[in-house]
Design a protein around this motif. Sequence first.
Motif, PDB file in Angstrom:
ATOM      1  N   ARG A 210       0.832  -1.207   0.000  1.00  0.00           N
ATOM      2  CA  ARG A 210       0.000   0.000   0.000  1.00  0.00           C
ATOM      3  C   ARG A 210       0.862   1.251   0.000  1.00  0.00           C
ATOM      4  NH1 ARG A 210      -2.585   1.664   5.530  1.00  0.00           N
ATOM      5  NH2 ARG A 210      -0.315   1.818   5.822  1.00  0.00           N
ATOM      6  N   LEU A 213       2.522   2.021  -3.384  1.00  0.00           N
ATOM      7  CA  LEU A 213       1.569   2.510  -4.382  1.00  0.00           C
ATOM      8  C   LEU A 213       1.181   3.961  -4.116  1.00  0.00           C
ATOM      9  CD1 LEU A 213      -0.792  -0.611  -4.696  1.00  0.00           C
ATOM     10  CD2 LEU A 213       0.844   0.211  -6.401  1.00  0.00           C
ATOM     11  N   ASN A 220       1.056   4.141  -9.637  1.00  0.00           N
ATOM     12  CA  ASN A 220      -0.209   3.571  -9.180  1.00  0.00           C
ATOM     13  C   ASN A 220      -1.265   3.649 -10.285  1.00  0.00           C
ATOM     14  OD1 ASN A 220      -2.170   2.465  -7.580  1.00  0.00           O
ATOM     15  ND2 ASN A 220      -2.356   4.210  -6.190  1.00  0.00           N
ATOM     16  N   GLN A 224      -3.028   0.644 -12.291  1.00  0.00           N
ATOM     17  CA  GLN A 224      -4.490   0.566 -12.265  1.00  0.00           C
ATOM     18  C   GLN A 224      -5.045   0.422 -13.683  1.00  0.00           C
ATOM     19  OE1 GLN A 224      -6.306   0.507  -9.410  1.00  0.00           O
ATOM     20  NE2 GLN A 224      -8.139   0.082 -10.657  1.00  0.00           N
ATOM     21  N   GLN A 340       6.714  -4.565 -11.890  1.00  0.00           N
ATOM     22  CA  GLN A 340       6.900  -5.164 -10.567  1.00  0.00           C
ATOM     23  C   GLN A 340       8.340  -5.630 -10.361  1.00  0.00           C
ATOM     24  OE1 GLN A 340       3.698  -8.071 -10.778  1.00  0.00           O
ATOM     25  NE2 GLN A 340       2.465  -6.848  -9.358  1.00  0.00           N
ATOM     26  N   LEU A 346       6.733  -4.680  -4.769  1.00  0.00           N
ATOM     27  CA  LEU A 346       5.455  -4.934  -5.451  1.00  0.00           C
ATOM     28  C   LEU A 346       5.419  -6.309  -6.126  1.00  0.00           C
ATOM     29  CD1 LEU A 346       4.772  -1.471  -7.164  1.00  0.00           C
ATOM     30  CD2 LEU A 346       3.911  -2.332  -4.971  1.00  0.00           C
ATOM     31  N   LYS A 354      -4.751  -5.389  -5.856  1.00  0.00           N
ATOM     32  CA  LYS A 354      -4.822  -3.987  -6.296  1.00  0.00           C
ATOM     33  C   LYS A 354      -6.262  -3.475  -6.245  1.00  0.00           C
ATOM     34  CE  LYS A 354      -3.193  -0.187  -8.134  1.00  0.00           C
ATOM     35  NZ  LYS A 354      -4.394   0.625  -7.889  1.00  0.00           N
ATOM     36  N   GLU A 358      -7.935  -0.603  -3.816  1.00  0.00           N
ATOM     37  CA  GLU A 358      -8.578   0.545  -4.459  1.00  0.00           C
ATOM     38  C   GLU A 358     -10.029   0.682  -3.992  1.00  0.00           C
ATOM     39  OE1 GLU A 358      -8.527   3.836  -7.053  1.00  0.00           O
ATOM     40  OE2 GLU A 358      -6.863   2.482  -6.586  1.00  0.00           O
ATOM     41  N   TYR A 362      -7.644   1.980   0.336  1.00  0.00           N
ATOM     42  CA  TYR A 362      -6.352   1.619   0.932  1.00  0.00           C
ATOM     43  C   TYR A 362      -6.420   1.509   2.455  1.00  0.00           C
ATOM     44  CZ  TYR A 362      -4.642   2.489  -3.755  1.00  0.00           C
ATOM     45  OH  TYR A 362      -4.449   2.441  -5.114  1.00  0.00           O
TER      46      TYR A 362
END
Length: 449
Positions: A210, A213, A220, A224, A340, A346, A354, A358, A362
């Motif tokens: 977290r 990101l 991030n 996404q 990654q 990550l 993820k 989201e 978070y």
Amino acid sequence: MKISRLHIDGFAVEDYQTITKEDIAGGDLLLKGGNRSGKTLTINALLYALYGPRATLGIQPGRTSTVEIQFDNGHQLHRGGGGRSYDDGTEEVEKEAAEDLLEELIGPEDITTLQFVHSETDKLPLSRLSKPQLIQSIRQIIGSNLQQELEDYRDERDSLEQEIEQVRRTELAPVQRELEEIDIGQVESRLEKIEKLQSLIDTGRIEIIRDRLLENEELNEELQDLYDRKRTIEQELRKKDRQLREARRYTQEVNDLILNAIEELSCPVCDQVVAESTANHRLDRGKCPHCGQDRSLDDLKTNLRSRVESADDTVNQLEAGIEELKEEQAEIENEIDSIQASIPDLSDLNDLTKFTLEDNNYDIEAVAERTKNELEQHRAEVDRLNTQKQSLEEERDEIQDSLDEMDESLEQVTERIDELERDSFEEIVMSFQEKWSENYEAPCWRIGP
């Protein structure tokens, strides 16, 4: 019924403009004469009168050809000028009604034409029979005591074949379709991701992910976007996979329908089987093979061909579309792996983790609560699907065992039929030769050299 009068006018050749025979008596009808005396012409005229130009042998009647037949019961049949009529003394019927009435009185075409023996040997009905059909016809003629036994075995074979097909279609196929619809793999795959997320929560790794990101907003958003695209592709793949299964199933069902139609025709309403010879006879006359009513089958045949071709095209298009989506999916996964790999913290991130982060802003506690609930739900769902699958597999195996037993019985019956036909062949041929000679010699002295 027997023929008592015959009138032929303008049939096929100029040499025989008109032939009229009155007061025809006796049993069988024998035509005697030299070359070009009109023997074959007369047979063709009779066939034409009974069944139209399709039944003639190498002769095509003209529109002015006329043939009239009077039977010993006073009934009259007329064909000519593109029309036909039948008069039983009380009522005169025309066209298809005349043919239906005639068939009812003297029998179907494929049986009646066996009584015509002519010089066109390659077109005689017997010459077109296969060896098994010929043997069966001989047995019927000589009255073989094996005929009834063979008929019983054939009836048993036909009954078994119909029962096997019925079980496959109405019992086995639905169970197999249900098994195909159970997608345990997809549920197990999601459960595996949920368990991995739970492990990240238990070890505290979820907080590190977290933080990384949130520290890099651009990264991030890029991840996404990639995960959104990946999810969209996966949803589209699942949709196309379902469509592909349905299209393949439809194609197979159509193929099964065509195969069944070749072997036997059963009424879609009462499921009674229509004999193949009867169905073919009706089709040849432009009638429905099931009920015998007048109708054009051209539209039905065209529609069926169109649907088969459309289904095949759909399968090809879906397969090509799935291949393209998988290639795009692989490209996106490579991009995610590359990102990654550049950020070790990550390395444990996946699409579920993820999206869960989201969706819960978070908030680790909210993520943990949701993960706990989903873990319980998916474990229960996997257990339910496994139980359902096991039950269906047991049901399928029982049906298959029953089919195997019926297949074994069918094989035994078929072997017995082959054995009876093979072992009795020589005896049948000898008996037939004796009976044929006996029946042939009887009228020979009257025919003359």
